[in-house]
Enzyme design. Structure first.
Site, PDB file in Angstrom:
ATOM      1  N   ASP A  51       0.886  -1.245   0.028  1.00  0.00           N
ATOM      2  CA  ASP A  51       0.088  -0.021   0.280  1.00  0.00           C
ATOM      3  C   ASP A  51       0.783   1.351  -0.036  1.00  0.00           C
ATOM      4  O   ASP A  51       1.971   1.309  -0.536  1.00  0.00           O
ATOM      5  CB  ASP A  51      -1.028   0.006   1.255  1.00  0.00           C
ATOM      6  CG  ASP A  51      -2.290   0.615   0.915  1.00  0.00           C
ATOM      7  OD1 ASP A  51      -2.335   1.729   0.723  1.00  0.00           O
ATOM      8  OD2 ASP A  51      -3.145  -0.076   0.795  1.00  0.00           O
ATOM      9  N   ASP A  91      -1.823   2.042  17.805  1.00  0.00           N
ATOM     10  CA  ASP A  91      -2.832   0.868  17.824  1.00  0.00           C
ATOM     11  C   ASP A  91      -2.209  -0.233  16.960  1.00  0.00           C
ATOM     12  O   ASP A  91      -2.804  -1.245  16.623  1.00  0.00           O
ATOM     13  CB  ASP A  91      -4.076   1.252  17.160  1.00  0.00           C
ATOM     14  CG  ASP A  91      -5.229   0.774  18.043  1.00  0.00           C
ATOM     15  OD1 ASP A  91      -5.167  -0.032  18.979  1.00  0.00           O
ATOM     16  OD2 ASP A  91      -6.452   1.424  17.680  1.00  0.00           O
ATOM     17  N   HIS A 107      -3.525   5.911   3.443  1.00  0.00           N
ATOM     18  CA  HIS A 107      -4.313   4.744   2.927  1.00  0.00           C
ATOM     19  C   HIS A 107      -3.907   3.491   3.743  1.00  0.00           C
ATOM     20  O   HIS A 107      -4.601   2.800   4.236  1.00  0.00           O
ATOM     21  CB  HIS A 107      -4.088   4.745   1.657  1.00  0.00           C
ATOM     22  CG  HIS A 107      -5.238   3.933   0.885  1.00  0.00           C
ATOM     23  ND1 HIS A 107      -4.903   2.681   0.809  1.00  0.00           N
ATOM     24  CD2 HIS A 107      -6.399   4.036   0.273  1.00  0.00           C
ATOM     25  CE1 HIS A 107      -5.871   2.029   0.168  1.00  0.00           C
ATOM     26  NE2 HIS A 107      -6.796   2.696  -0.132  1.00  0.00           N
ATOM     27  N   ASN A 155      -6.656  -2.785  24.069  1.00  0.00           N
ATOM     28  CA  ASN A 155      -5.385  -2.171  24.582  1.00  0.00           C
ATOM     29  C   ASN A 155      -5.548  -0.622  24.975  1.00  0.00           C
ATOM     30  O   ASN A 155      -4.800   0.112  25.232  1.00  0.00           O
ATOM     31  CB  ASN A 155      -4.162  -2.084  23.515  1.00  0.00           C
ATOM     32  CG  ASN A 155      -4.517  -0.885  22.163  1.00  0.00           C
ATOM     33  OD1 ASN A 155      -5.972  -0.843  21.917  1.00  0.00           O
ATOM     34  ND2 ASN A 155      -3.873  -0.618  21.463  1.00  0.00           N
ATOM     35  N   ASN A 170     -13.693   1.380  -7.059  1.00  0.00           N
ATOM     36  CA  ASN A 170     -14.891   2.456  -7.012  1.00  0.00           C
ATOM     37  C   ASN A 170     -15.365   3.092  -7.969  1.00  0.00           C
ATOM     38  O   ASN A 170     -16.023   4.160  -7.842  1.00  0.00           O
ATOM     39  CB  ASN A 170     -14.171   3.642  -5.926  1.00  0.00           C
ATOM     40  CG  ASN A 170     -13.767   3.019  -4.683  1.00  0.00           C
ATOM     41  OD1 ASN A 170     -14.309   1.882  -4.409  1.00  0.00           O
ATOM     42  ND2 ASN A 170     -12.570   3.565  -4.160  1.00  0.00           N
ATOM     43  N   ALA A 213      -8.232  -7.812  -8.799  1.00  0.00           N
ATOM     44  CA  ALA A 213      -9.378  -8.268  -8.408  1.00  0.00           C
ATOM     45  C   ALA A 213      -9.707  -9.414  -9.390  1.00  0.00           C
ATOM     46  O   ALA A 213     -10.420 -10.200  -9.322  1.00  0.00           O
ATOM     47  CB  ALA A 213     -10.499  -7.460  -8.004  1.00  0.00           C
ATOM     48  N   TYR A 258      -8.190 -11.439 -11.357  1.00  0.00           N
ATOM     49  CA  TYR A 258      -7.268 -12.446 -11.491  1.00  0.00           C
ATOM     50  C   TYR A 258      -7.973 -13.592 -10.905  1.00  0.00           C
ATOM     51  O   TYR A 258      -8.773 -13.403  -9.895  1.00  0.00           O
ATOM     52  CB  TYR A 258      -6.038 -12.180 -11.095  1.00  0.00           C
ATOM     53  CG  TYR A 258      -5.029 -11.301 -11.789  1.00  0.00           C
ATOM     54  CD1 TYR A 258      -5.169 -11.148 -13.075  1.00  0.00           C
ATOM     55  CD2 TYR A 258      -4.487 -10.316 -11.276  1.00  0.00           C
ATOM     56  CE1 TYR A 258      -4.441 -10.228 -14.033  1.00  0.00           C
ATOM     57  CE2 TYR A 258      -3.734  -9.233 -11.832  1.00  0.00           C
ATOM     58  CZ  TYR A 258      -3.622  -9.213 -13.370  1.00  0.00           C
ATOM     59  OH  TYR A 258      -2.889  -8.405 -13.790  1.00  0.00           O
ATOM     60  N   THR A 307      -8.456 -14.829  -6.787  1.00  0.00           N
ATOM     61  CA  THR A 307      -8.309 -14.011  -5.753  1.00  0.00           C
ATOM     62  C   THR A 307      -9.704 -13.795  -5.112  1.00  0.00           C
ATOM     63  O   THR A 307     -10.619 -13.959  -5.753  1.00  0.00           O
ATOM     64  CB  THR A 307      -7.742 -12.619  -6.232  1.00  0.00           C
ATOM     65  OG1 THR A 307      -8.696 -12.139  -7.096  1.00  0.00           O
ATOM     66  CG2 THR A 307      -6.491 -12.579  -6.904  1.00  0.00           C
ATOM     67  N   SER A 311     -11.511  -0.263  -0.922  1.00  0.00           N
ATOM     68  CA  SER A 311     -10.298  -0.322  -0.100  1.00  0.00           C
ATOM     69  C   SER A 311     -10.557  -0.800   1.330  1.00  0.00           C
ATOM     70  O   SER A 311      -9.771  -1.206   2.010  1.00  0.00           O
ATOM     71  CB  SER A 311      -9.118   0.883  -0.041  1.00  0.00           C
ATOM     72  OG  SER A 311      -8.618   0.866  -1.090  1.00  0.00           O
TER      73      SER A 311
END
Length: 471
Positions: A186, A195, A216, A230, A313, A325, A327, A330, A385
């Site tokens: 990414d 976090d 992102h 936590n 999108n 996506a 292929y 996946t 995403s």
């Protein structure tokens, strides 16, 4: 893909390029390359190097150099090794030989040998140019480099994570996934975010700074693996180990776009082949199919890696089929909103596998203001995403006690699809191009159920009638 103003949502600006300007993928036949390498071992001078290169290979190399302005040639899918750029005259030939040798001897699989990424000065290459290069008997493949873009559309904030409720994350005890390794390719990650710091196994950003300028990758990583209980922020779907790769180059000037780096992306994918990585999150997309990319994906699937991919999108901008996506094998993930309806931006198609929450998704963002974020530390975003990492985290939970293998990886993907919740908008069908097999259901995937539950219309009517009766 987060459909934000910074990303130029479909219809709000110029269409993105399908290809990376000035870059080509060239695959020389491994047999030809190995022959050249063997002959070149005896060559000690530029003239000897030239003599060691047969005409069917020398032809396309000369064409690249003389007609397109060859700047560099580097092996794809080779994880290690600094490959020097091509230089004028004799040094250019030596650099080409080094690249060929690396691709022939250091590729992790035979199917990945011989691939090169070529940088040229001429940024405009038509089909005629590609045809000239393909004419050589030693050349197996020539294609432009496909562009990819981000698909962004006891924890105090956990109550605001409607997506966890939607996928029934709270409905069943979840196993510890601390031994499951997940890769996120990414825009980078804020590796010191409170976090995320404990979840990151490694962060590679070769040639770029560590900062996630867009935010992102940090947002995606939080949905997958933000530390649970936590006393900080949010909860991730799985407490797995993250391997983060920054596959977008830093902007050269403020306000510039971050450009997709296919070379580093290919190394990240190749690194997952013989590693502990079981799941890869790809919240990216682009409209062009790549044979080179398809080849490495087939090898990853064969190695047992589950690949979770964003559908894209651009539904309101022509609803194109996007890759990776598109292929085979996946997990293409679409997005739904809080009413469990397809998000207006979420792409559809025969290749979709299931859907997950992808509107108003609260997750981690960098502590320093990022260009996609309205806030620091935590922010709510839309996009396929944001849907994709829900599925990635669920895959990590299901993959916990299974050794990495092709059969195991495919079984994990099938489990997530088979146990998806059937939504009212599917009208009783097992599959639709809008919702795939339905909404991700973590509780069902971790349980004994063979198929997902249904949210039927009758249930809704009964609930409405009950409310009316109570009044």
């Amino acid at each position: 893909m987060a459909p934000t103003q910074a990303m130029r949502v479909a219809g709000d600006g110029p269409r993105r390029r399908k290809h990376v300007p000035g870059q080509l993928i060239v695959r020389l036949k491994p047999s030809a390359v190995r022959q050249i390498v063997a002959m070149s071992l005896q060559a000690t001078t530029p003239r000897a190097l030239m003599a060691a290169m047969p005409d069917e290979v020398r032809g396309p190399i000369d064409f690249l150099h003389d007609k397109l302005g060859l700047q560099s040639m580097k092996p794809l899918f080779v994880v290690d090794g600094g490959d020097a750029p091509a230089r004028p005259q004799a040094m250019a030939l030596a650099a080409v030989h080094r690249a060929m040798a690396r691709s022939a001897t250091a590729a992790p699989r035979e199917a990945l040998a011989g691939f090169q990424i070529v940088q040229v000065k001429d940024r405009k290459m038509d089909e005629g140019v590609l045809k000239r290069l393909r004419a050589s008997r030693a050349v197996d493949l020539v294609e432009p480099v496909p562009n990819r873009w981000l698909s962004a559309a006891a924890d105090p904030m956990k109550i605001r994570q409607w997506g966890l409720r939607a996928i029934r994350w709270f409905d069943r005890p979840r196993p510890g996934a601390g031994r499951v390794h997940v890769a996120v390719l990414d825009s980078g990650v804020d590796a010191r975010h409170p976090d995320l710091a404990e979840t990151i196994e490694e962060y590679r950003h070769d040639g770029n700074v560590a900062r996630d300028f867009l935010g992102h990758g940090t947002h995606v990583s939080g949905t997958i693996a933000a530390v649970v209980n936590n006393s900080a922020g949010i909860a991730g779907v799985a407490n797995c180990r993250l391997h983060c790769w920054k596959v977008f180059d830093d902007p050269k000037r403020p306000g510039d776009d971050e450009n997709f780096n296919f070379e580093f992306y290919s190394k990240a994918l190749a690194a997952a082949l013989d590693s502990s990585i079981k799941v890869i999150n790809l919240s990216i997309g682009g409209e062009d199919h790549s044979k080179a990319e398809a080849t490495i994906f087939a090898e990853l699937i064969d190695a047992g890696v589950v690949i979770s991919t964003a559908m894209g999108n651009e539904f309101e901008d022509g609803n194109p089929k996007e890759y990776p996506a598109g292929y085979a094998d996946t997990i293409g993930v679409g997005a739904v909103d809080e009413s469990h309806r397809r998000a207006s931006f979420s792409n559809t198609g025969k290749h979709i596998k299931l859907v997950a929450p992808g509107v108003n998704i609260l997750s981690t963002v960098p502590r320093v203001k990022a260009s996609f974020a309205d806030h620091t530390s935590y922010d709510s975003w839309p996009g396929t995403s944001m849907a994709t990492p829900h599925v990635t985290g669920a895959a990590a939970l299901v993959y916990i006690n299974r050794p990495k293998s092709r059969a195991a990886g495919l079984a994990v993907a099938r489990r997530l699809i088979a146990t998806a919740t059937k939504l009212p908008a599917m009208r009783g069908r097992d599959f639709t191009q809008e919702y795939g097999a339905g909404l991700l259901d973590v509780a069902a995937a971790l349980g004994r159920a063979k198929t997902g539950r249904k949210i039927g219309r009758k249930t809704g009517k009964k609930t409405a009638k009950a409310r009316k009766g109570r009044k």
